[in-house]
Scaffold this active site. Structure first.
Site, short mmCIF file in Angstrom:
data_model
loop_
_atom_site.label_atom_id
_atom_site.label_comp_id
_atom_site.label_asym_id
_atom_site.label_seq_id
_atom_site.Cartn_x
_atom_site.Cartn_y
_atom_site.Cartn_z
N GLU A 288 0.80 -1.23 0.00
CA GLU A 288 0.00 0.00 0.00
C GLU A 288 0.83 1.28 0.00
O GLU A 288 0.77 2.06 0.95
CB GLU A 288 -0.94 0.01 1.22
CG GLU A 288 -1.91 -1.14 1.24
CD GLU A 288 -3.00 -0.95 2.31
OE1 GLU A 288 -2.99 0.09 2.98
OE2 GLU A 288 -3.86 -1.82 2.43
N GLU B 31 -5.39 -8.48 0.94
CA GLU B 31 -6.06 -8.12 2.19
C GLU B 31 -7.52 -7.78 1.93
O GLU B 31 -7.83 -7.09 0.96
CB GLU B 31 -5.44 -6.87 2.85
CG GLU B 31 -4.17 -7.09 3.60
CD GLU B 31 -3.66 -5.82 4.26
OE1 GLU B 31 -4.48 -4.96 4.66
OE2 GLU B 31 -2.43 -5.70 4.38
C1 GCO Z 1 -2.96 -2.09 5.30
C2 GCO Z 1 -2.60 -2.46 6.26
C3 GCO Z 1 -2.74 -3.18 7.46
C4 GCO Z 1 -3.91 -2.69 8.22
C5 GCO Z 1 -5.19 -3.20 7.66
C6 GCO Z 1 -6.40 -2.76 8.43
O1 GCO Z 1 -2.28 -2.71 4.47
O2 GCO Z 1 -3.68 -1.13 5.35
O3 GCO Z 1 -1.56 -3.05 5.67
O4 GCO Z 1 -1.53 -2.86 8.02
O5 GCO Z 1 -3.75 -3.07 9.51
O6 GCO Z 1 -5.36 -2.77 6.37
O7 GCO Z 1 -6.53 -1.39 8.40
#
Ligand code: GCO
Length: 491
Positions: free
Chosen positions: A164, A415
């Site tokens: 990200e 994710e």
């Molecule tokens: C992300 C994050 C995680 C967060 C998850 C929840 O990639 O944004 O990598 O670190 O914890 O997305 O917000």
């Protein structure tokens, strides 16, 4: 649940990230990273005043964590990112040993490690050289990537460079809400994005040229440059720095020529136009291009998205900048970055309704004013008990958009997940969320023929949620693991 099933080779997994779970913040020679630094310097930076010095203590409890994963009967994989401060303050043998042991234990238990090199944990000494807006950092990242490929490449088949980057750049160097909390919106975010893209491409090429397809049993040597920094303060506002170089050679002998995949993980919510007015439709596209395309387009198609070039150029000119705040790539750089992926790593959590907003006065540069949209939610959407909107069709549309915009790539959902405040073990909402979103993935696969190769739930365990501390948690209930199996065995 959708009666269609995922294919047998579809990967289901759970994710964690080094800083969010490991703890051991200064153990065994680990250097300080930007999150260690900021949480120690200013505890109020985290809403709850907490930090991740101990977190889930995975650094000490990794064996138990692997057991837990295994006990969940999850023949699958975990994305565990490396904390680069653990590996490269100078090369740190205990840090390397830690990740080697962890990866070995995962493999022994039939869990496939999927490794991300950078999940927001820049060594603080590199931040003191300006961090990601300094293009030199791309070279240090390349050295670190080479070290990781050499040390772990034999066992790791799936790699990502960055997680990200939209939260590394506009959040870290633009609005300043995330470490290192530099506020330089409209400038720092774009400088950072350029370095991150070049760093990603360097790592990809190193992997491709030096590691991916090695002859069985062949050996070759890699030279690695270590750089030690010294910062010298010459006046209250001016710094100079010195390097010390060390050239080290390695024997390298990764013996396998199995398929190995390398990518970057990008994230966005789905952007749904609030109306079918052309202005709102274009605004929704702008949102996607500034969130996802700003990194995706250079890698998947080549160069910044045109709308980003146009918008930042237009505003810069009217703000009397001598050139666009968006740093241009040379033709060579465009070619160098283009095509540096084997799959698209996609993180997505939500959907926004997007409305066009009118052009604001020129003046202070700002990423938001460049994007020029308003994000809304629809009060009629279902929500979890904790108020998170459940809009599964948004994920289906996003998957289709990635397919259409980037020439039908393989997509690994790296994710997706559902949060609450951690005060209840009642997981009805979460089960509802996962059921709906897994169905949405099946819709994309079956109805839109999107090539989705896997799905990862965030997260394997409750952990340090950045500026929310431990007050906002995401771990999956056991029943979800069962659900994943059911989906697969349903055929
Ligand atoms: C992300 C994050 C995680 C967060 C998850 C929840 O990639 O944004 O990598 O670190 O914890 O997305 O917000």
């Amino acid at each position: 649940l959708n009666t269609r099933a995922f294919s047998d080779d579809f990967m289901f997994g759970v994710a964690t990230a080094a800083y969010q779970v490991e703890g051991g913040w200064n153990a065994d020679g680990k250097g300080e990273n930007i999150w260690d630094y900021i949480t120690h310097k200013d505890p109020t930076f985290i809403r709850t005043g907490e930090n991740a010095d101990v977190a889930c203590d995975t650094y000490n409890k990794w064996k138990e964590d692997v057991e837990l994963l295994k006990d969940l009967g999850h023949k699958s994989w975990i994305t565990s990112t490396f904390d680069d401060s653990r590996l490269i303050n100078k090369i740190n043998e205990p840090g390397i040993a830690y990740y080697k042991n962890l990866i070995k234990a995962l493999k022994e238990n039939n869990i496939e490690p999927v490794v991300t090199l950078y999940h927001w944990d820049l060594p603080q000494h590199l931040q003191e050289l300006g961090g990601w807006p300094n293009s030199k950092i791309a070279d240090y990242f390349a050295d670190y990537a080479r070290l990781a490929f050499r040390e772990f490449g034999e066992d790791v088949k799936y790699w990502s460079t960055f997680n990200e980057p939209i939260h590394v750049c506009p959040s870290g160097y633009g609005y300043g809400q995330m470490a290192p909390a530099v506020s330089a919106s409209g400038v720092g975010d774009y400088l950072c994005a350029r370095t991150v893209l070049l760093a990603h491409a360097k790592a990809y090429h190193i992997y491709d040229e030096e590691f991916r397809e090695k002859q069985n049993g062949s050996e070759f040597r890699v030279s690695l440059l270590y750089i030690k920094f010294a910062l010298i303060k010459v006046s209250p506002s001016e710094y100079e720095y010195e390097y010390e170089y060390d050239l080290i050679s390695y024997d390298n002998s990764i013996k396998s020529s199995q398929i190995r995949l390398m990518s970057i993980v990008l994230d966005t919510s789905w952007a749904e136009p609030v109306s079918n007015r052309t202005e709102d439709v274009e605004a929704a596209d702008r949102r996607l291009q500034f969130n996802f395309g700003i990194f995706g387009n250079p890698i998947y198609n080549g160069n910044w998205p045109q709308v980003v070039i146009d918008r930042v150029g237009f505003r810069s000119e009217n703000e009397n900048f001598t050139e666009s705040r968006l740093p241009a790539f040379t033709d060579e750089e465009i070619e160098y970055v283009k095509g540096t992926y084997d799959f698209v790593g996609l993180n997505s959590y939500g959907t926004e309704l997007i409305r066009d907003v009118s052009e604001e006065e020129f003046g202070e540069p700002s990423f938001d004013k460049d994007v020029r949209v308003q994000g809304l939610t629809d009060p009629s959407w279902n929500t979890t008990s904790y108020g998170m909107a459940v809009v599964p069709w948004g994920l289906t549309k996003l998957l289709k958009w990635v397919k259409d915009t980037y020439n039908n790539p393989k997509i690994l959902i790296t994710e997706n997940g559902c949060s609450d405040d951690g005060t209840t073990l009642e997981d009805e909402s979460r089960i509802y969320f996962y059921t709906e979103y897994l169905s949405a993935v099946l819709d994309a696969i079956y109805e839109d023929e999107v090539d989705v190769i896997g799905y990862t739930g965030w997260s394997f365990m409750d952990n340090f949620e950045w500026t929310s501390g431990y007050s906002w948690v995401f771990s999956l209930p056991e029943i979800i693991f069962n659900l994943l199996h059911t989906c697969k065995n349903q055929k």
